[in-house]
Write an enzyme that holds these catalytic residues in place. Structure first.
Site, PDB file in Angstrom:
ATOM      1  N   ARG A  51       2.293 -24.414 -83.972  1.00 26.51           N
ATOM      2  CA  ARG A  51       2.120 -23.067 -83.406  1.00 26.51           C
ATOM      3  C   ARG A  51       1.103 -22.328 -84.279  1.00 26.51           C
ATOM      4  O   ARG A  51       0.707 -22.820 -85.333  1.00 26.51           O
ATOM      5  CB  ARG A  51       3.444 -22.303 -83.249  1.00 26.51           C
ATOM      6  N   GLY A  52       0.731 -21.124 -83.802  1.00 24.64           N
ATOM      7  CA  GLY A  52      -0.361 -20.405 -84.467  1.00 24.64           C
ATOM      8  C   GLY A  52      -1.643 -20.741 -83.713  1.00 24.64           C
ATOM      9  O   GLY A  52      -1.937 -21.929 -83.479  1.00 24.64           O
ATOM     10  N   ASP A 244      -3.961 -13.802 -81.432  1.00 22.40           N
ATOM     11  CA  ASP A 244      -3.892 -14.911 -80.469  1.00 22.40           C
ATOM     12  C   ASP A 244      -4.983 -14.810 -79.423  1.00 22.40           C
ATOM     13  O   ASP A 244      -5.429 -15.812 -78.889  1.00 22.40           O
ATOM     14  CB  ASP A 244      -2.516 -14.955 -79.815  1.00 22.40           C
TER      15      ASP A 244
END
Ligand code: MRU
Length: 349
Positions: A51-52, A244
């Site tokens: 994730r990230g 994001d």
């Protein structure tokens, strides 16, 4: 289990497989998951083993290569049609982080532009995934250096608050917002990091606190609701978060809770910086209202561990991201330098 975070890579290409640090098991266990099929990479992204935003992009690039490797046909047109299907499935894993779509688009472009037979295209895809990964590390290092130069000048060392996890785990290595914090620490400009726990997935508590702890960067864990109090007490000099997806006007989607952090920074006159690679900017979107916001499983908010924490039968809302308006952002730190949100477009020329 002590590790140097600078030697931690969330995604590694090793012996024809992808190795991922399983981020759902930290900080209790440091586990490596080996992926050799694209479907498993899609699951790893969806379930947040990786994730990230930048790390998701790198993982998706390798995922697309794994998919390419599995395609049996030697006919170019059939191969490209199959590859498009894999790309579409990978795109459907998570909606908000634009790096996922950016990396897939870059991989597909290479597939279409590479002349020659199918094995040649497959080779070019692997090379491109490796390039995306290597470039992200260099990008994060550049972000760290640019970020250091905009930190407030104070007689004392700085206390910096951050939200979610933006470190080596969230990128190909080094980190974006946490990369700036790491630079500040190396340059003796940092007193302490205040890490928001980041409800509901607790990336701040589980990952940021862990990364800082491994590197002996002084870190204090707070719950998200304590940030305003810490600011009121004069404990915070600056906030730095990741992103994001950033719209053309500078509105920025990041982990849920980022928007409220920016509001309280404004109230307390504390600079609020976003640190992100250019690949996180989506110039196709005019403003933040167009950014798709992921909604996740309500179990993330109605239970802690196995324990249900609310009455049965109530309704839930679990958006994973929110949008911070550009007006609340002091500057966006990228690998090309720092700009005010309204000047983002200048970075591309
Ligand atoms: O849901 P996650 O853990 O993938 O969300 C991650 C974030 O919101 C990060 O702040 C963002 O991706 C920047 S990572 C350098």
């Amino acid at each position: 289990m002590l590790k140097s975070v600078q030697s931690i890579y969330s995604v590694v290409w090793y012996q024809d497989k992808v190795r991922l640090v399983d981020q759902t098991r930290l900080p209790g266990e440091y586990n490596i998951v080996e992926i050799s099929r694209w479907e498993d990479m899609a699951i790893a992204i969806k379930t947040m083993i990786v994730r990230g935003a930048p790390a998701i992009g790198v993982a998706a690039a390798y995922g697309l290569y794994l998919g390419a490797r599995e395609i049996k046909t030697g006919k170019r047109s059939l191969f490209l049609a199959e590859l498009e299907k894999v790309a579409q499935s990978l795109r459907e894993t998570r909606p908000t982080a634009v790096n996922l779509f950016w990396a897939i688009a870059r991989m597909l472009q290479i597939a279409y532009e590479t002349m020659g037979d199918v094995p040649t295209i497959k080779e070019a895809l692997l090379l491109t995934a490796q390039n995306i990964q290597a470039e992200d590390i260099a990008t994060c290092e550049a972000i760290g250096k640019h970020g250091l130069s905009v930190l407030p000048t104070t007689p004392e060392r700085l206390n910096i608050i951050t939200h979610c996890n933006t470190g080596a785990l969230a990128t190909a290595g080094y980190g974006t917002a946490l990369g700036v914090i790491r630079e500040a620490w190396k340059s003796d400009r940092l007193a302490r990091v205040y890490a928001d726990e980041t409800r509901p997935r607790l990336q701040g508590a589980k990952l940021t606190a862990w990364e800082c702890f491994q590197e002996e960067i002084p870190v204090t864990l707070i719950t998200d609701s304590m940030a305003a109090h810490c600011m009121q007490q004069g404990m915070i000099h600056a906030a730095i978060v990741g992103a994001d997806r950033i719209a053309a006007n500078g509105d920025t989607a990041n982990k849920i809770g980022t928007y409220s952090l920016s509001v309280i920074c404004k109230y307390h006159d504390i600079p609020f910086y976003v640190a992100a690679p250019l690949s996180t900017i989506d110039f196709e979107l005019n403003d933040g209202s167009q950014i798709p916001i992921e909604e996740r499983n309500p179990a993330e908010i109605y239970q802690i561990g196995e324990t249900v924490i609310c009455p049965e039968g109530i309704e839930y809302y679990n958006p994973a991201f929110d949008v911070t308006p550009a007006a609340l952002i002091t500057g966006i730190i990228t690998e090309k330098g720092t700009v005010e949100p309204q000047n983002l477009v200048k970075l591309c020329y």
